[in-house]
Design an enzyme around this catalytic site. Structure first.
Site, PDB file in Angstrom:
ATOM      1  N   SER A  65      12.842  14.923  34.956  1.00 32.70           N
ATOM      2  CA  SER A  65      12.930  16.284  34.403  1.00 32.70           C
ATOM      3  C   SER A  65      14.225  16.624  33.688  1.00 32.70           C
ATOM      4  CB  SER A  65      12.693  17.310  35.510  1.00 32.70           C
ATOM      5  OG  SER A  65      11.313  17.430  35.754  1.00 32.70           O
TER       6      SER A  65
ATOM      7  N   LYS B  28      19.650  26.222  35.029  1.00 30.03           N
ATOM      8  CA  LYS B  28      18.191  26.181  35.173  1.00 30.03           C
ATOM      9  C   LYS B  28      17.781  27.170  36.255  1.00 30.03           C
ATOM     10  CE  LYS B  28      14.478  22.723  35.899  1.00 30.03           C
ATOM     11  NZ  LYS B  28      14.185  21.299  36.132  1.00 30.03           N
TER      12      LYS B  28
ATOM     13  N   SER C 219      10.763  18.964  33.295  1.00 32.98           N
ATOM     14  CA  SER C 219      10.719  20.401  33.495  1.00 32.98           C
ATOM     15  C   SER C 219      11.951  21.157  32.991  1.00 32.98           C
ATOM     16  CB  SER C 219      10.544  20.674  34.980  1.00 32.98           C
ATOM     17  OG  SER C 219      11.692  20.261  35.700  1.00 32.98           O
TER      18      SER C 219
END
Ligand SMILES: [Mg+2]
Ligand SMILES: [Zn+2]
Lengths: 512, 97, 490
Positions: A178, A79, A154
């Site tokens: 997330s 990420k 997210s």
């Protein structure tokens, strides 16, 4: 089975036996990305050359009979809010579009030491603030199951690249859900570890007391493998748990005897999508059929989770994001234009004789801060910075921030009590399956309320996992959410493995 | 019920070093008010005698020894600076002190 | 100071702690490095970096707390103080807000010259925090860029806040001197003001004496930018006069105006108002989620207390009571630091003459240090060697005037006093030789003999001069006594 579809555990055994090489695996994944990422948009950056070079290096080591790390030759996605030395790390923000960290996060270093092949950096909501990845300033990510829908967030890119079979392992981060919510939306496994289990050093902070890095994968074994690789005490993170790290891979396939499952009545109430409820209840029934006992429990302060979370997280964020002031790194507005504007404002105020307002006019430095930040941050990030600045400000601190810290303790005490009578708390990960892009962007509060099942694990610091457990009639994945006491990730992984032995939801893949 | 005014929000925007347009200010006031009203739900919780919980996991006395490490080369320290010279970061003149 | 008002003074002192590394990262704290060469992701405030507390810094702070009679609570924590400034790269300073690591202590000040009564100055708290970097402003203010050096960012600071207990610039200066002395005795800080290791802000206002039952207080002013203790003294004196004038003019009291900040202009010897941002005081303190709180047990505090070195005030008393030297002497020696005390004590013990040793340390040793701009530990004559000279004086092998010559030679060589004296032909003159010389000189000076008989004692001076020409080694005192004795019998 195509190489890109294989799990990391399968790939490792094939790599060990010499059936395949890491270069072949890496190429298969890169090819899958090349084919589908135009549509999915999971990656902000694909590091083809570096990945292939690493794959080659690992293949050489293996051939030479040298010792290799526990993820040797397996492609992983990172990420884009974990710092990678020498590689742009953006947080999906214009603020950091050109930011090249001079250091790597502890987790990235651990992956490198484990000889993983880092293939690219995934898209996300800007600074991890959001639940749809629509807040990314640098790209759109779509749900591989239906590209008109969001992948969740997210860690939307992280979940989407797993669902689209682009990589077997993907790192997510979870501040209020997330990892788990996008895992649920994309039909993959996502685990948020106990706070402190995985080092946060090099993770660009959203809310420091809630943020945790965690593994995302398609199977329980892979999740166990990945968690084992990234966990451990880190002297660079003062909040890192100084405890030995269990060997999750060695226990994941051991079924849990006499499992006691707690169900929170309120979690099956108003606002829960009927199809999601059905899938989750069926999952519970599967466990019952394996001998688990189901107990109704109460978490009386759980309903205050969202309110507590949306005070604490923005408060911490407002401070964490103060460093993005364009003085030392990050986006800076055009200074000449800024000075011109300021001059024009000054002249206008002077001409109008507005002395008081003239006095309040920003200095060039303050205007630089304000303009750079206004240009560099998107609307959701601004909203949370504003909210957090407000809840910490003089006269409001006690009423909001301090109050929230107290309720936070009550929320944790509820869990402590509940875990005296149950081993795992089970329920839906999210009240709804993936939704259409653009459908919720105008109502921030409505979006926040969707996090109701996940935020409390972050507030309490306990581990939680989302495991695929069904499909809606429209063919959208549903995740079952399981929470365990602190440091009991092992329990969650074993429960997930039991479920996967009994069902095949985890092996469903979107048609691309 | 709190009543968050546009002036409040404008003040907060200075504290937060954000410059909001007139439209943004309007929208922000509306949205922040809505959220702030929602979080006031916490007022119904009795928190007398409850210790605030600032950390997810409570631990104490985490120290490092006083042994120097290698600092970054200056070029690396300045590499991401929007504006710098050969030695220092540069920002518009700081006024007022 | 004034019979019209009392000056109310509180001091906020920031001292850099003498650690090798910064408070939350392991970058070096060495002063004077080239800009931005002592930084890392942590002290640059790079995204993703995290602080880890320096153990030594906390230990030094505990030591100081014990020395300043502060209470150390069982629990202390870290808070973020949020504000934007380009030398503060994270946008917040890690500090301590509501639960500091120590509180409620005091410092004793005394003036050996008796210019003020001895008093206990209360200390509200001492807390740890990180330093900011350095902003270098262009000479033409407001025109060119400000340049930022982050080498200093993250250096450990101890902020020591006094009660408003001081009543004169002199007391303020005495407090600062004593504080600095304690900190240097403890080895906690080098307190070098030029290098910024010690910084002082002063809060000053006046209580104006009036007939009314309630006294009138002027608005509080915080004075900044004072770069020596001298400047602190002058700035407070200036500010007192200025505030009194202002009060006479405007009648404004503490109820009418908030605290303001003024900067000391050393060249002009005045304070000037400093511009303030209206929102500058809203620091939005909250507990730093990146750092664990610290707990300290009573046993740990006691262990530190026990291991503490002897503090200046106790040494003064010991030198005065134990060695019998005047309070003033003890003060001068102690103010020179631990090395001076050790030196003095060694000298006094070796010679057995505490007062003479004190005189030599105060006059000769300190003079040489000053002339040559040396620190005490650089003084070339050890206490042992100096003792050989003082003993020669005590044995009347040499007079004080010539001893100073020997002293000067000792500065340049490693030889001890007897060796140098031998080289210079200095030796003790025996009694019969003195007797002979006295008779000889008296005989040659009948007028002086006459004067002496008539009780004009100063006549002997000229005789000593003549005798010294004949034998420079004579002890003037012994010679003088011999002359008087001989004249009596004449
Ligand atoms: Mg301070
Ligand atoms: Zn550093």
């Amino acid at each position: 089975m195509a190489l890109y579809e294989a799990s990391a555990t399968q790939l490792l055994s094939q790599l060990e036996s010499g059936e395949v090489t890491s270069v072949e695996v890496t190429k298969a994944c890169l090819e899958q990305i090349r084919k589908h990422d135009g549509e999915v948009g999971a990656f902000l950056k694909v590091m083809d050359d570096k990945a292939l070079a690493k794959a080659e290096e690992v293949d050489k080591k293996r051939k030479a009979g040298e010792a290799v790390g526990m993820l040797a030759g397996v492609p992983v996605a990172v990420k884009d809010l974990l710092c990678t030395e020498g590689e742009v790390t953006t947080c999906a923000s214009k603020m950091l579009e050109n930011f090249v960290p001079p250091y790597s996060s502890t987790v990235v270093k651990k992956l490198e030491q484990a000889d993983a092949v880092i293939i690219g950096k995934t898209n996300m909501d800007e600074f991890a603030m959001g639940g749809s990845t629509e807040n990314s300033a640098l790209g759109k990510t779509r749900n591989p199951w239906n590209t008109s829908l969001v992948p969740g967030g997210s860690s939307g890119g992280a979940a989407a690249c797993l669902a689209a079979r682009m990589v077997p392992l993907s790192i997510g981060t979870d501040t209020g859900g997330s990892i788990r919510q996008p895992a649920s939306f994309c039909g993959v496994v996502g685990l948020k570890p106990t706070y402190g289990r995985v080092s946060r050093f090099g993770l660009i902070a959203f809310a420091s007391s809630l943020d945790q890095i965690g593994p995302m994968a398609r199977t329980a074994e892979d999740t166990a493998l990945f968690l084992e690789a990234m966990s451990g005490y880190d002297p660079n993170d003062s909040t890192s748990a100084n405890v030995p790290c269990p060997l999750f891979t060695q226990t994941v396939d051991k079924p849990l005897e006499g499992l006691r499952i707690g169900l929170v009545k309120e979690h099956f109430g108003e606002g829960l999508n009927g199809e999601v409820e059905k899938a989750v209840r069926e999952a519970v029934a599967v466990y019952e059929s394996m001998g688990a006992k189901v107990v109704d429990i109460s978490l009386p302060h759980n309903k205050y989770g969202i309110a507590t979370y949306y005070i604490i997280a923005p408060s911490e964020a407002s401070s964490n994001l103060a460093r993005f002031d364009s003085a030392h790194y990050g986006h800076r507005c055009d200074e000449a234009t800024m000075l011109e504007e300021l001059k024009a404002e000054e002249d206008a105020l002077r001409a109008a004789g507005k002395e008081a307002e003239l006095k309040k006019l920003d200095t060039p430095l303050i205007r630089m801060y304000r303009k750079s930040r206004a240009e560099g941050f998107g609307p959701e990030v601004k909203r949370r910075i504003m909210l957090g600045t407000y809840t910490l400000s003089a006269g409001y601190y006690e009423a909001y921030y301090l109050k929230a810290l107290k309720v936070r303790r009550l929320i944790r005490e509820d869990y402590d009590k509940a875990f005296k009578s149950v081993d795992i708390i089970m329920g839906p990960t999210a009240p709804n399956p993936a939704f259409a892009a653009g459908s919720k962007t105008n109502d921030p509060l409505a979006m926040y309320l969707e996090d109701l099942y996940t935020v409390t694990a972050n507030l309490a610091g306990i581990p939680a996992i989302s495991v695929p457990c069904g499909m809606t009639s429209e063919g959208l994945p549903v995740g079952v959410h399981m929470q365990a006491p602190a440091l009991e990730e092992d329990r969650l992984l074993r429960a997930a493995y039991m479920f996967q032995k009994a069902t095949d939801w985890h092996s469903k893949s979107p048609s691309m | 019920m709190s009543s968050l005014t546009r002036e409040d929000v404008e003040k907060v925007s200075l504290l937060a070093r954000l410059r909001l347009s007139e439209d943004e200010l309007t929208k922000m006031t509306e949205q922040m008010s809505q959220i702030v009203n929602y979080v006031e739900l916490l007022n119904e919780v009795n928190t007398d005698d409850v210790e605030p919980m600032a950390h997810a996991v409570e631990q104490y006395n985490v120290f490092a020894e006083d042994v120097p490490h290698q600092s970054l080369p200056r070029e690396a320290a300045l590499a991401n600076a929007p504006k710098s010279d050969s030695e220092c970061f540069r920002v518009p003149a700081v006024l007022g002190d | 100071m004034s019979d019209q008002y009392d000056i109310i003074i509180g001091l906020e002192v920031h001292v850099q702690l003498q650690t090798k590394t910064k408070l939350f990262c392991r970058c070096s704290t060495t002063f004077g490095a080239s800009p931005n060469t002592q930084t890392c992701p942590v002290c640059l405030g790079m995204p993703g970096s995290l602080p880890v507390m320096n153990r030594e810094a906390f230990q030094l702070a505990l030591k100081t707390a014990c020395a300043l009679n502060l209470n150390v609570p069982r629990f202390t924590k870290w808070d973020r103080k949020n504000y934007y400034y380009p030398d503060l790269p994270k946008g917040y300073q890690i500090s301590q807000f509501d639960l500091p690591m120590s509180e409620d202590g005091f410092l004793l000040i005394r003036d050996p010259k008796g210019q003020f009564e001895p008093k206990k100055v209360g200390i509200i708290r001492a807390h740890l925090e990180e330093d900011a970097g350095k902003s270098m402003h262009d000479e033409v203010a407001g025109k060119a860029d400000t340049r930022i050096d982050l080498n200093r960012t993250g250096t450990p600071l101890l902020e020591i806040v006094s009660q408003p207990d001081m009543r004169s610039p002199l007391e303020a200066k005495a407090y600062l001197n004593e504080l600095k002395l304690i900190l240097t005795y403890l080895g906690v800080s080098d307190c070098n003001m030029q290098e910024g290791s010690l910084r002082v802000d002063a809060n000053v206002n006046l209580h104006i004496k009036s007939e009314e039952p309630k006294k009138v207080a002027t608005p509080i002013v915080e004075i900044k930018n004072m770069n020596s203790f001298r400047a602190v003294e002058r700035a407070i004196a200036y500010e007192a006069t200025r505030q009194f004038d202002e009060w006479q003019e405007t009648g404004k009291t503490i109820k009418d105006a908030p605290k303001t900040t003024r900067g000391w202009d050393d060249a002009a010897q005045i304070t000037r108002p400093q511009r303030e941002k209206e929102e500058s005081s809203d620091y939005r303190y909250f507990p730093d989620p990146d750092l664990a709180p610290v707990t300290t047990t009573a046993e740990e505090v006691e262990a530190i207390q026990t291991a503490l070195c002897e503090l200046p005030m106790a040494i003064r008393d010991r030198l005065h009571d134990g060695y019998g030297i005047p309070e003033y002497d003890a003060d001068v020696i102690v103010n020179q630091g631990q090395i001076a005390v050790d030196y003095y004590e060694a000298l006094a013990l070796k010679t057995g003459d505490a007062k003479m040793s004190s005189n030599w340390v105060q006059q000769d040793v300190l003079r040489v240090l000053k002339e040559r701009d040396l620190e005490f530990d650089q003084f070339p004559i050890t206490a042992e060697r100096l003792a050989t000279l003082l003993k020669a004086i005590m044995n009347k092998e040499i007079d004080t005037t010539r001893a100073k010559d020997v002293f000067t030679q000792m500065l340049e060589s490693d030889k001890d006093a007897p060796t140098i004296m031998a080289e210079m032909g200095i030796e003790k003159v025996d009694d019969s030789a003195i007797d002979d010389l006295a008779r000889e000189v008296l005989e040659a000076n009948p007028k002086a003999v006459e004067d002496l008989k008539n009780g004009i004692q100063k006549a002997v001076g000229a005789l000593i001069g003549q005798a010294k020409k004949k034998n420079p080694n004579i002890d003037p005192g012994t010679f003088r006594a011999k002359c008087i004795e001989l004249v009596k019998d004449m």
